[in-house]
Design a protein around this motif. Structure first.
Motif, PDB file in Angstrom:
ATOM      1  N   ASN A 199       0.532  -1.482   0.375  1.00 39.68           N
ATOM      2  CA  ASN A 199      -0.124  -0.332  -0.412  1.00 39.68           C
ATOM      3  C   ASN A 199       0.302   0.748  -0.094  1.00 39.68           C
ATOM      4  O   ASN A 199       0.320   1.834   0.339  1.00 39.68           O
ATOM      5  N   SER A 200       2.077   1.170  -1.014  1.00 40.98           N
ATOM      6  CA  SER A 200       3.202   2.226  -0.290  1.00 40.98           C
ATOM      7  C   SER A 200       2.721   2.990  -2.292  1.00 40.98           C
ATOM      8  O   SER A 200       2.662   2.197  -3.311  1.00 40.98           O
ATOM      9  N   GLU A 201       2.901   3.931  -1.887  1.00 44.54           N
ATOM     10  CA  GLU A 201       3.095   4.786  -3.225  1.00 44.54           C
ATOM     11  C   GLU A 201       4.514   4.955  -3.862  1.00 44.54           C
ATOM     12  O   GLU A 201       4.801   5.839  -4.947  1.00 44.54           O
ATOM     13  N   TYR A 202       5.495   4.893  -2.749  1.00 44.97           N
ATOM     14  CA  TYR A 202       6.862   4.263  -3.464  1.00 44.97           C
ATOM     15  C   TYR A 202       7.285   2.848  -3.292  1.00 44.97           C
ATOM     16  O   TYR A 202       8.211   2.681  -3.460  1.00 44.97           O
ATOM     17  N   GLN A 203       6.234   2.009  -3.886  1.00 44.02           N
ATOM     18  CA  GLN A 203       6.485   0.615  -4.169  1.00 44.02           C
ATOM     19  C   GLN A 203       7.479  -0.085  -5.440  1.00 44.02           C
ATOM     20  O   GLN A 203       8.495  -1.127  -5.054  1.00 44.02           O
ATOM     21  N   ASP A 204       7.891   0.844  -5.730  1.00 45.00           N
ATOM     22  CA  ASP A 204       9.506   0.921  -7.310  1.00 45.00           C
ATOM     23  C   ASP A 204      10.526   0.591  -6.230  1.00 45.00           C
ATOM     24  O   ASP A 204      11.581  -0.392  -6.403  1.00 45.00           O
ATOM     25  N   GLU A 205      10.483   1.852  -5.194  1.00 46.37           N
ATOM     26  CA  GLU A 205      11.684   1.527  -4.741  1.00 46.37           C
ATOM     27  C   GLU A 205      11.289   0.181  -3.911  1.00 46.37           C
ATOM     28  O   GLU A 205      12.844  -0.236  -3.574  1.00 46.37           O
ATOM     29  N   ILE A 206      10.610   0.212  -3.332  1.00 45.52           N
ATOM     30  CA  ILE A 206      10.257  -0.784  -2.630  1.00 45.52           C
ATOM     31  C   ILE A 206      11.126  -2.413  -3.234  1.00 45.52           C
ATOM     32  O   ILE A 206      11.491  -3.410  -2.236  1.00 45.52           O
ATOM     33  N   ALA A 207      10.353  -2.595  -4.346  1.00 46.13           N
ATOM     34  CA  ALA A 207      11.092  -3.408  -4.469  1.00 46.13           C
ATOM     35  C   ALA A 207      11.813  -3.332  -5.290  1.00 46.13           C
ATOM     36  O   ALA A 207      12.773  -4.765  -5.800  1.00 46.13           O
ATOM     37  N   ALA A 208      12.454  -2.800  -5.938  1.00 48.22           N
ATOM     38  CA  ALA A 208      14.089  -2.497  -6.164  1.00 48.22           C
ATOM     39  C   ALA A 208      14.562  -2.791  -5.091  1.00 48.22           C
ATOM     40  O   ALA A 208      15.988  -3.349  -4.946  1.00 48.22           O
ATOM     41  N   ALA A 209      14.956  -2.546  -3.461  1.00 48.85           N
ATOM     42  CA  ALA A 209      15.085  -2.763  -2.612  1.00 48.85           C
ATOM     43  C   ALA A 209      15.230  -4.692  -2.252  1.00 48.85           C
ATOM     44  O   ALA A 209      16.540  -4.976  -1.284  1.00 48.85           O
ATOM     45  N   VAL A 210      14.147  -4.690  -2.587  1.00 43.24           N
ATOM     46  CA  VAL A 210      13.590  -6.404  -1.785  1.00 43.24           C
ATOM     47  C   VAL A 210      14.499  -7.344  -2.911  1.00 43.24           C
ATOM     48  O   VAL A 210      15.084  -8.164  -2.414  1.00 43.24           O
ATOM     49  N   ALA A 211      14.772  -7.091  -3.946  1.00 39.30           N
ATOM     50  CA  ALA A 211      15.602  -7.532  -5.169  1.00 39.30           C
ATOM     51  C   ALA A 211      16.677  -8.100  -4.812  1.00 39.30           C
ATOM     52  O   ALA A 211      17.638  -9.817  -5.499  1.00 39.30           O
ATOM     53  N   HIS A 212      17.009  -7.174  -3.969  1.00 37.15           N
ATOM     54  CA  HIS A 212      18.837  -7.997  -3.533  1.00 37.15           C
ATOM     55  C   HIS A 212      18.448  -7.670  -1.938  1.00 37.15           C
ATOM     56  O   HIS A 212      19.662  -8.091  -0.945  1.00 37.15           O
ATOM     57  N   ALA A 213      17.707  -7.901  -1.183  1.00 40.11           N
ATOM     58  CA  ALA A 213      17.154  -8.071   0.470  1.00 40.11           C
ATOM     59  C   ALA A 213      17.888  -9.401   0.326  1.00 40.11           C
ATOM     60  O   ALA A 213      17.335 -10.475   0.443  1.00 40.11           O
ATOM     61  N   PRO A 214      18.430  -9.682   1.492  1.00 36.82           N
ATOM     62  CA  PRO A 214      18.780 -10.731   2.111  1.00 36.82           C
ATOM     63  C   PRO A 214      18.172 -11.642   3.461  1.00 36.82           C
ATOM     64  O   PRO A 214      18.042 -12.773   2.817  1.00 36.82           O
ATOM     65  N   VAL A 215      16.916 -11.277   3.542  1.00 32.70           N
ATOM     66  CA  VAL A 215      15.502 -11.247   4.188  1.00 32.70           C
ATOM     67  C   VAL A 215      15.289 -11.978   3.232  1.00 32.70           C
ATOM     68  O   VAL A 215      14.525 -13.279   3.694  1.00 32.70           O
ATOM     69  N   VAL A 216      14.854 -12.324   1.552  1.00 28.36           N
ATOM     70  CA  VAL A 216      13.956 -13.017   0.223  1.00 28.36           C
ATOM     71  C   VAL A 216      14.247 -14.365   0.815  1.00 28.36           C
ATOM     72  O   VAL A 216      14.059 -14.731   0.699  1.00 28.36           O
ATOM     73  N   ALA A 217      15.867 -14.879   0.691  1.00 32.67           N
ATOM     74  CA  ALA A 217      15.733 -16.084   0.642  1.00 32.67           C
ATOM     75  C   ALA A 217      15.240 -16.609   1.589  1.00 32.67           C
ATOM     76  O   ALA A 217      15.115 -18.164   1.507  1.00 32.67           O
ATOM     77  N   ARG A 218      15.001 -16.363   2.822  1.00 33.27           N
ATOM     78  CA  ARG A 218      14.121 -17.290   3.797  1.00 33.27           C
ATOM     79  C   ARG A 218      13.159 -17.722   3.978  1.00 33.27           C
ATOM     80  O   ARG A 218      11.661 -17.817   4.481  1.00 33.27           O
ATOM     81  N   LEU A 219      12.444 -16.029   3.030  1.00 34.19           N
ATOM     82  CA  LEU A 219      10.884 -16.205   2.799  1.00 34.19           C
ATOM     83  C   LEU A 219      10.012 -17.003   2.336  1.00 34.19           C
ATOM     84  O   LEU A 219      11.088 -17.274   1.417  1.00 34.19           O
ATOM     85  N   GLU A 220       8.909 -16.921   2.365  1.00 30.46           N
ATOM     86  CA  GLU A 220       7.516 -18.262   1.732  1.00 30.46           C
ATOM     87  C   GLU A 220       6.779 -17.864   1.343  1.00 30.46           C
ATOM     88  O   GLU A 220       6.955 -17.870  -0.135  1.00 30.46           O
ATOM     89  N   THR A 221       6.687 -16.795   1.599  1.00 35.54           N
ATOM     90  CA  THR A 221       5.900 -15.629   0.645  1.00 35.54           C
ATOM     91  C   THR A 221       6.272 -14.007   1.075  1.00 35.54           C
ATOM     92  O   THR A 221       6.736 -13.345   2.071  1.00 35.54           O
ATOM     93  N   LEU A 222       4.832 -13.271  -0.184  1.00 32.58           N
ATOM     94  CA  LEU A 222       5.895 -11.788  -0.284  1.00 32.58           C
ATOM     95  C   LEU A 222       4.945 -10.699  -0.454  1.00 32.58           C
ATOM     96  O   LEU A 222       4.306 -11.687  -1.501  1.00 32.58           O
ATOM     97  N   ASP A 223       4.524  -9.908  -0.038  1.00 31.50           N
ATOM     98  CA  ASP A 223       4.020  -9.375  -0.168  1.00 31.50           C
ATOM     99  C   ASP A 223       4.148  -7.498  -0.734  1.00 31.50           C
ATOM    100  O   ASP A 223       4.126  -7.131  -0.089  1.00 31.50           O
ATOM    101  N   LEU A 224       3.595  -7.270  -1.808  1.00 31.76           N
ATOM    102  CA  LEU A 224       4.243  -5.793  -2.441  1.00 31.76           C
ATOM    103  C   LEU A 224       3.098  -5.195  -3.120  1.00 31.76           C
ATOM    104  O   LEU A 224       3.243  -4.386  -3.988  1.00 31.76           O
TER     105      LEU A 224
END
Length: 323
Positions: free
Chosen positions: A229-254
């Motif tokens: 629900n963010s107006e800077y969702q593109d920037e969040i997606a760019a940060a998530v793309a290289h975020a270490p936490v993603v490797a241990r996530l099972e589900t992701l909500d953007l």
């Protein structure tokens, strides 16, 4: 997920509306205490929704007292707090104080929803919230907390050893709250969802505020992350793309934000996402070719691309929940 309907289920339990009927005649001309006249379910079999309809003439204190006196509260596992107002949309602070005062009467409470109020009853930006820190300290057995509304919302960094699910729903989540969550010690937390909202309604968080969630330094048990629900969702997606936490996530909500092809491209060019069970991107501004690229790149992932919005002018784009 929207704020247009009351929750029918919470904490894996059906929601049961606790209702009161007031005998205005009572005894000796005095009003009788409000009670729920129906046969009630077992205390731990439902999530109890305690609420006051706007301008009903019944106070939340009356309904809350009736609930405590009628239900075997020692067995209550989940409470859904609905509307708390009497004749105006006043702050929730007094209601939360009443809840915390009676914490000893709710020893089995595992889940709490503050506040299940629909947009028809009150716009989410009108909800006058308060400091919710005392709720976490008063209920050490709590495993799930949902908070709706950002106006006046506050949180101090806390330690809570049993909380596994935390969700803040807001059209404008204060950056101070985002930072307090990041600074909290929540070793059991598995699910975290933040509706970040827009600056116009108090959503003043930044990329830096989200860094602790993304670098994997917080919340070792985290398996689901929602930065939505963010107006800077593109920037969040760019940060998530290289975020270490993603490797241990099972589900992701953007989802629910102003995601465009730029953000989706960053996701596709970043680390692999094929290990995810689900990726929620609903309510977005992605082109048809980009949606197809995502489907082809993530064939084994439950991908939600519903609610595609069409608006070329960035100034006219909007998040799913704001006012």
């Amino acid at each position: 997920m929207t704020v247009n309907h009351h929750s029918g289920e919470f904490h894996g339990l059906p929601v049961f509306d606790f209702r009161v009927a007031v005998d205005t005649h009572g005894v000796d001309g005095e009003a009788a205490a409000p009670t729920d006249p129906r046969e009630l379910p077992a205390a731990g079999a439902v999530a109890w929704r305690v609420s006051v309809e706007y301008d009903s003439g019944t106070t939340f204190e009356d309904v809350w007292k009736a609930f405590l006196d009628t239900v075997d509260t020692a067995g209550v596992r989940a409470v859904v707090l609905g509307g708390w107002w009497e004749r105006d949309y006043g702050p929730i602070a007094g209601t939360l104080a009443a809840l915390v005062r009676e914490a000893a009467r709710l020893p089995a409470l595992e889940a709490l929803f503050l506040a299940d109020v629909t947009s028809e009853e009150c716009e989410i930006s009108w909800l006058e919230m308060s400091d919710v820190t005392p709720v976490l300290t008063a209920f050490p057995r709590l495993t799930e907390l949902v908070v709706r509304g950002g106006n006046g919302l506050a949180l101090a960094p806390v330690r809570h050893d049993r909380l596994t699910a935390l969700r803040f729903e807001s059209g404008g989540l204060p950056g101070t709250v985002v930072r307090a969550v990041a600074a909290s010690e929540l070793p059991a937390l598995e699910r975290l969802v933040l509706w970040l909202g827009v600056d116009e309604y108090g959503g003043d968080s930044t990329d830096d505020d989200l860094a602790p969630f993304l670098d994997g330094s917080r919340f070792p048990a985290l398996r689901h992350l929602g930065l939505a629900n963010s107006e800077y969702q593109d920037e969040i997606a760019a940060a998530v793309a290289h975020a270490p936490v993603v490797a241990r996530l099972e589900t992701l909500d953007l989802s629910m934000g102003m995601l465009t092809d730029e953000g989706a491209t960053a996701l596709l060019e970043g680390q692999p996402l094929t290990h995810l069970r689900a990726l929620d991107l609903h309510h977005h501004y992605l082109s048809e070719p980009m949606q197809e690229r995502l489907r082809e790149a993530l064939p084994g992932v439950a991908l939600d691309l519903s609610e595609a919005e069409e608006e070329d002018d960035p100034e006219d784009r909007y998040v799913a929940v704001a006012e």
